[in-house]
Scaffold this active site. Structure first.
Site, short mmCIF file in Angstrom:
data_model
loop_
_atom_site.label_atom_id
_atom_site.label_comp_id
_atom_site.label_asym_id
_atom_site.label_seq_id
_atom_site.Cartn_x
_atom_site.Cartn_y
_atom_site.Cartn_z
N TYR A 172 0.84 -1.20 0.00
CA TYR A 172 0.00 0.00 0.00
C TYR A 172 0.88 1.25 0.00
O TYR A 172 0.71 2.15 -0.84
CB TYR A 172 -0.91 -0.02 1.23
CG TYR A 172 -1.66 1.27 1.48
CD1 TYR A 172 -2.81 1.58 0.77
CD2 TYR A 172 -1.22 2.18 2.44
CE1 TYR A 172 -3.50 2.76 1.00
CE2 TYR A 172 -1.89 3.36 2.69
CZ TYR A 172 -3.04 3.65 1.97
OH TYR A 172 -3.71 4.82 2.21
N LYS A 176 1.48 4.16 -2.80
CA LYS A 176 1.09 5.53 -2.47
C LYS A 176 2.23 6.50 -2.75
O LYS A 176 2.00 7.66 -3.13
CB LYS A 176 0.66 5.64 -1.00
CG LYS A 176 -0.63 4.91 -0.65
CD LYS A 176 -1.84 5.43 -1.42
CE LYS A 176 -2.41 6.70 -0.85
NZ LYS A 176 -3.68 7.10 -1.52
#
Length: 373
Positions: A172, A176
Site C-alpha cells: 500500500y 502511495k
C-alpha cells in the site's frame, strides 16, 4: 472544459453594455465563475472517506459528481458515475465540466494485494491525471498518506520535508509513494492544472470499515491481550471530518498564486496519543477489556516476521491471514506522529473536531458492536 460564460450570457453582456448597466454584468459573471468553481468530482466517493467528503461538500454548496467502481450510497443530490478509474472512457464523463477533482480511491491497506495496489494507486492515478487534463479540470486534490515517509522506525513530529521511505512498510505504502509523486509532478500552473496531496494518518470515525471493526473482531477472538512495547509510543489518529476539512481547504486555497501547488500536506488531529491508549478507549467504550499484558517490541516483531515467512512458504497450499504482521507490529510499537505546521500556515488548517469528541462520536456510532455483558 465548458466556457465560463455561455453564449446567452455573452448576448446579455452585450445588451447590458448598451444600457450601461455594468454592475449587473459583473455580478452575473462573478456568479457564473463561483458556480463553476463549486463543481467537483469525488473519485472513490462510495468509500468511507469519500462518503464523508461528499456530505461536507454538499453542505458547503458544491455540485458533486461521484465516480466509483461500486454504488455505495443513493443520494439524489449527487450525480453518480459507475466505472473503473483505469478506463478513460469510464472516467471522462464524470470529470467533464468540473473545476476540482478529489481523488480518494484506493484499496484498503489490509488487502495486501500487490497487483491491485499497483493497478489502482499508480496506473489508475496516471489515468486520472491525463483524463483531468483532457476534461479541462483545473485542480486535482489527492488523498495520500503520511505513511509514505514511514519505514517502521520512530518519527516524532515529522515534516513533509522528510524523504520518501526507501523501504516502504507494505505494498500500500509503496504504491502511495508512486501515486503521490505522479500527482505532485503533474502540477503545471502554466497550463492551469494545479495539484496537491493531503497526507492524513490513522483515519477513523463513524462508518469506518477498517480500524474499529477489525479491532473488535480481534478482541472477540481473544487477540487483544497484549500491549506491544511499553505502551507509551505516541501516534497520530485523525477524525474523518478533519481529513475532509483539510481536503476542502486545499481545494479552495489552491491557485496559481498560492504555495500549495505541487506540495504535500500532513493533516491530523494535531493531538498525538499513545497508540495503546487510543485502542483501549475504543475497546472499553464498547465494553471490551483493554490489553493489560506487555510483550517487548523486538520479541513481537521477530515473531511476526517468522510467522510471515511461514505463511509465505505454505501459501501455495494454505491461505492464511495472520493478525500481527511485521507492518502492524511496527505501526503498534513505534512513535509516528506528524507536524501540521505547513498546512496551518499555507491554508489556515485547524482541526474542527477534538480527539475527545471524535472518539466519543466514533464509539457511539458503533453501538451495534458493543459487547453485552
Amino acid at each position: 472544459m465548458e466556457p465560463a460564460v455561455s453564449e446567452p450570457m455573452r448576448d446579455q453582456v452585450a445588451r447590458t453594455h448598451l444600457t450601461e448597466d455594468t454592475p449587473k454584468v459583473n455580478a452575473d459573471i462573478e456568479k457564473v465563475n463561483q458556480n463553476q468553481a463549486k463543481r467537483c468530482t469525488v473519485i472513490g466517493g462510495s468509500g468511507f472517506l469519500g462518503q464523508h467528503m461528499v456530505e461536507q461538500l454538499l453542505a458547503r454548496g458544491y455540485a458533486v459528481n461521484v465516480f466509483d467502481i461500486q454504488q455505495g450510497f443513493d443520494n439524489p443530490q449527487v450525480r453518480f458515475f459507475l466505472g473503473d478509474l483505469c478506463s478513460r472512457q469510464d472516467l471522462y464523463p464524470a470529470l467533464k465540466g468540473v473545476n476540482t477533482v478529489f481523488h480518494c480511491a484506493s484499496p484498503p491497506p489490509s488487502s495486501n494485494n500487490k497487483e491491485l495496489f499497483y493497478r489502482v494507486n499508480y496506473i489508475g492515478t496516471k489515468n486520472v491525471i491525463e483524463t483531468c487534463k483532457e476534461a479541462g479540470v483545473q485542480k486535482l486534490i489527492l488523498t495520500s498518506s503520511a505513511s509514505v515517509i514511514f519505514e517502521g522506525v520512530d518519527i516524532k513530529n515529522g515534516t513533509e520535508d522528510l524523504p520518501y521511505a526507501m523501504k516502504p512498510i507494505d505494498y500500500y505504502t509503496e504504491t502511495k509513494i508512486l501515486q503521490e509523486r505522479a500527482v505532485l509532478g503533474a502540477n503545471d500552473p502554466e497550463k492551469n492544472f494545479l495539484t496537491t496531496a493531503i497526507r492524513p494518518h490513522g483515519i477513523f470515525g463513524p462508518r469506518d470499515p477498517q480500524l474499529v471493526p477489525i479491532l473488535i473482531e480481534a478482541a472477540r477472538n481473544g487477540k487483544m491481550k497484549f500491549v506491544i512495547g511499553n505502551g507509551k509510543n505516541l501516534v497520530d489518529f485523525t477524525f474523518v471530518e478533519n481529513v475532509v476539512h483539510g481536503h476542502i481547504l486545499a481545494a479552495e486555497q489552491l491557485s496559481r498564486d498560492s504555495t500549495l501547488g505541487g506540495k504535500a500536506f500532513h493533516i491530523t488531529n494535531d493531538e498525538p496519543i499513545p497508540f495503546w491508549t487510543f485502542l483501549s478507549r475504543i475497546l472499553t467504550g464498547l465494553n471490551y477489556e483493554a490489553p493489560k499484558y506487555h510483550i517487548p517490541y523486538w520479541v513481537a516483531y521477530y515473531l511476526a516476521l517468522l510467522l510471515s515467512l511461514l505463511v509465505m512458504v505454505i501459501s501455495p497450499v494454505i491461505q492464511l491471514q495472520p493478525t500481527f504482521t511485521p507492518m502492524r507490529v511496527a505501526l503498534a510499537g513505534t512513535f509516528h506522529y506528524y507536524s501540521c505546521e505547513r498546512a496551518k500556515k499555507a491554508m489556515g488548517y485547524q482541526p474542527l473536531v477534538t480527539m475527545d469528541d471524535a472518539m466519543e462520536r466514533t464509539v457511539q456510532s458503533f453501538r451495534h458492536l458493543r459487547r453485552v455483558k
